[in-house]
Scaffold this motif. Structure first.
Motif, short mmCIF file in Angstrom:
data_model
loop_
_atom_site.label_atom_id
_atom_site.label_comp_id
_atom_site.label_asym_id
_atom_site.label_seq_id
_atom_site.Cartn_x
_atom_site.Cartn_y
_atom_site.Cartn_z
N LYS A 1 -30.36 41.22 -122.03
CA LYS A 1 -29.05 41.68 -121.58
C LYS A 1 -28.77 43.10 -122.05
O LYS A 1 -28.23 43.91 -121.30
N LEU A 2 -29.16 43.40 -123.26
CA LEU A 2 -28.89 44.73 -123.80
C LEU A 2 -29.81 45.79 -123.20
O LEU A 2 -29.48 46.98 -123.23
N ARG A 3 -30.94 45.40 -122.66
CA ARG A 3 -31.82 46.36 -122.00
C ARG A 3 -31.18 46.95 -120.75
O ARG A 3 -31.61 47.99 -120.24
N GLN A 4 -30.17 46.31 -120.23
CA GLN A 4 -29.50 46.80 -119.03
C GLN A 4 -28.56 47.96 -119.34
O GLN A 4 -28.00 48.56 -118.43
N ARG A 5 -28.34 48.27 -120.62
CA ARG A 5 -27.47 49.37 -120.99
C ARG A 5 -28.15 50.71 -120.69
O ARG A 5 -29.37 50.79 -120.66
N HIS A 6 -27.34 51.76 -120.53
CA HIS A 6 -27.92 53.08 -120.27
C HIS A 6 -28.38 53.73 -121.57
O HIS A 6 -28.02 53.32 -122.65
N ARG A 7 -29.16 54.80 -121.45
CA ARG A 7 -29.63 55.53 -122.62
C ARG A 7 -28.45 56.21 -123.31
O ARG A 7 -27.47 56.56 -122.69
N GLY A 8 -28.63 56.47 -124.59
CA GLY A 8 -27.60 57.19 -125.34
C GLY A 8 -26.88 56.35 -126.36
O GLY A 8 -25.89 56.80 -126.92
N ASP A 9 -27.32 55.11 -126.58
CA ASP A 9 -26.67 54.20 -127.52
C ASP A 9 -27.49 54.00 -128.79
O ASP A 9 -28.70 54.21 -128.80
N THR A 10 -26.79 53.58 -129.82
CA THR A 10 -27.44 53.14 -131.05
C THR A 10 -27.26 51.64 -131.17
O THR A 10 -26.14 51.14 -131.03
N LEU A 11 -28.32 50.91 -131.40
CA LEU A 11 -28.26 49.46 -131.53
C LEU A 11 -28.43 49.07 -132.99
O LEU A 11 -29.36 49.55 -133.65
N VAL A 12 -27.55 48.21 -133.48
CA VAL A 12 -27.65 47.68 -134.84
C VAL A 12 -27.70 46.16 -134.75
O VAL A 12 -26.73 45.53 -134.32
N LEU A 13 -28.84 45.59 -135.10
CA LEU A 13 -29.00 44.14 -135.13
C LEU A 13 -28.83 43.66 -136.56
O LEU A 13 -29.49 44.17 -137.48
N VAL A 14 -27.95 42.68 -136.76
CA VAL A 14 -27.73 42.10 -138.08
C VAL A 14 -28.11 40.63 -137.99
O VAL A 14 -27.53 39.88 -137.19
N THR A 15 -29.07 40.21 -138.80
CA THR A 15 -29.54 38.83 -138.77
C THR A 15 -29.74 38.33 -140.18
O THR A 15 -29.50 39.04 -141.16
N GLY A 16 -30.19 37.08 -140.30
CA GLY A 16 -30.46 36.48 -141.59
C GLY A 16 -31.95 36.40 -141.85
O GLY A 16 -32.77 36.71 -140.98
N ALA A 17 -32.30 35.96 -143.05
CA ALA A 17 -33.71 35.88 -143.41
C ALA A 17 -34.46 34.94 -142.48
O ALA A 17 -35.64 35.14 -142.18
#
Length: 389
Positions: free
Chosen positions: A312-328
């Protein structure tokens, strides 16, 4: 209705009265009669439900975990003559469907009068609390009879996650006309939607063909598609977290969110489970952080697939910063994050929880900034230590 104590006193009194009378023990019979009379008087004293109206106020209805939140209850007696001695308890239901109660201080309420009382709500844990209804009871001094009745509806309280101050955030990137990716704060203006004309709009933006068809002025609304934007993807899968690591991950996401909003960046918040919130949905103004923090307060362990969220996030246009927050527990499923490097010039992966450092060090994520921390406070220190985005 009689309490357990009242039932016991009544039953024992009846046995003593009958047994003493049959056995000829007047003292024993008299003791039994006194016990039965005490129960009868208690039924007259407190056998009817309270007669009153109740209004509840909670201030504030949104707090950060650990901050005080006070509820105030105004009770107005509708009884004509008697004085009502009242006790109460506020029912609490958390988003995890956990039930608890908060005791309300006792109130002595004369007929036709108003009494106010207050109490603190538990805000030590992030989440959503449904407060109410309020159960008010009348009880005799000996505790033999208790008549209770519920009043009012429930009121929702959001307990926002704790956050830690970050010194800076990445400003995003946009592709310039010569094909080079630059960190900029300007870009192309793109048509977004048509809306009704309001005084002050530029008449050059009026769409005359649509205006003629609908019978009122319609103007074109444009947005700057390359304004710096941070997309926060919070992994809320139950398999990715322990109970503690989920809380730390939510706090870390809140820290990035607030830092980005403070820097006047556009923010999108997405959960792997499917829920999301964009800047347009959150609105602007001084309270624009509230909808985001409400969503973070409502986060609970659930299902979902990280690859689906990535697509879903691949459909965004260029120019963004992605921050993924997950657990161990989510470190083992980070392979799909590499698919975002050609869409998001800056990709940050943060893994929180016990063992996060060891698990993340075993993963090879070329071109991705990785941060591992035991808790949100340590995450903030590692975030600020990044030399360049």
């Amino acid at each position: 209705m009689p309490t357990r104590r009242g039932i016991a006193v009544g039953a024992i009194g009846l046995v003593l009265a009958v047994g003493g009378f049959l056995a000829g023990y007047r003292e024993l019979a008299a003791l039994g009669v006194v016990a039965v009379l005490a129960l009868a008087i208690a039924l007259v004293w407190a056998g009817w439900p309270p007669r009153l109206t109740v209004e509840r106020e909670i201030e504030p209805d949104r707090v950060v975990a650990g901050e005080p939140c006070r509820a105030t209850v105004a009770m107005t007696s509708t009884a004509r003559f008697r004085v009502q001695g009242l006790t109460g308890a506020e029912r609490l239901v958390s988003q995890r469907r956990e039930h608890s109660e908060v005791a309300v201080p006792p109130v002595r309420l004369p007929a036709g009068r108003v009494a106010r009382t207050g109490y603190l709500l538990p805000t030590d844990r992030r989440g959503v609390l449904d407060v109410g209804p309020l159960e008010v009871a009348r009880q005799d001094p000996l505790g033999l009879v208790r008549a209770a009745k519920t009043f009012g509806d429930s009121t929702r309280v959001w307990v926002h996650p704790r956050s830690y101050r970050l010194s800076r955030v990445p400003v995003g990137a946009a592709r310039s006309l010569d094909g080079v990716v630059d960190a900029v704060q300007y870009g192309s203006i793109t048509f977004h939607a048509l809306r009704e004309y309001v005084p002050g709009d530029d008449l050059r933006h009026v769409h005359w063909r649509t205006s003629a068809r609908v019978g009122e002025l319609m103007v074109r609304e444009h947005v700057d598609t390359s304004l710096p934007r941070i997309v926060i993807l919070l992994d809320d899968r139950e398999s990715a977290h322990t109970e503690q690591s989920l809380e730390e991950a939510v706090s870390a996401a809140a820290s990035v969110l607030l830092a980005a909003l403070t820097a006047d960046l556009t923010v999108e918040l997405h959960l792997v489970g499917g829920r999301s919130l964009t800047g347009a949905e959150a609105g602007g103004g001084a309270g624009r952080a509230r909808p985001y923090l409400d969503l973070l307060a409502e986060v609970a362990p659930g299902d979902g697939a990280l690859p689906t969220a990535v697509q879903k996030l691949r459909q965004r246009h260029r120019g963004d910063t992605l921050v993924l927050v997950t657990g161990a527990g989510g470190a083992a499923s980070l392979d799909s994050i590499g698919l975002l490097r050609d869409v998001y010039p800056t990709v940050v992966v943060a893994v929180l929880g016990h063992g996060a450092v060891d698990r993340l060090s075993a993963r090879a994520l070329p071109g991705v900034i990785t941060l591992a921390a035991n808790d949100a406070e340590e995450f903030g220190a590692r975030w600020d230590a990044v030399s360049a985005w």
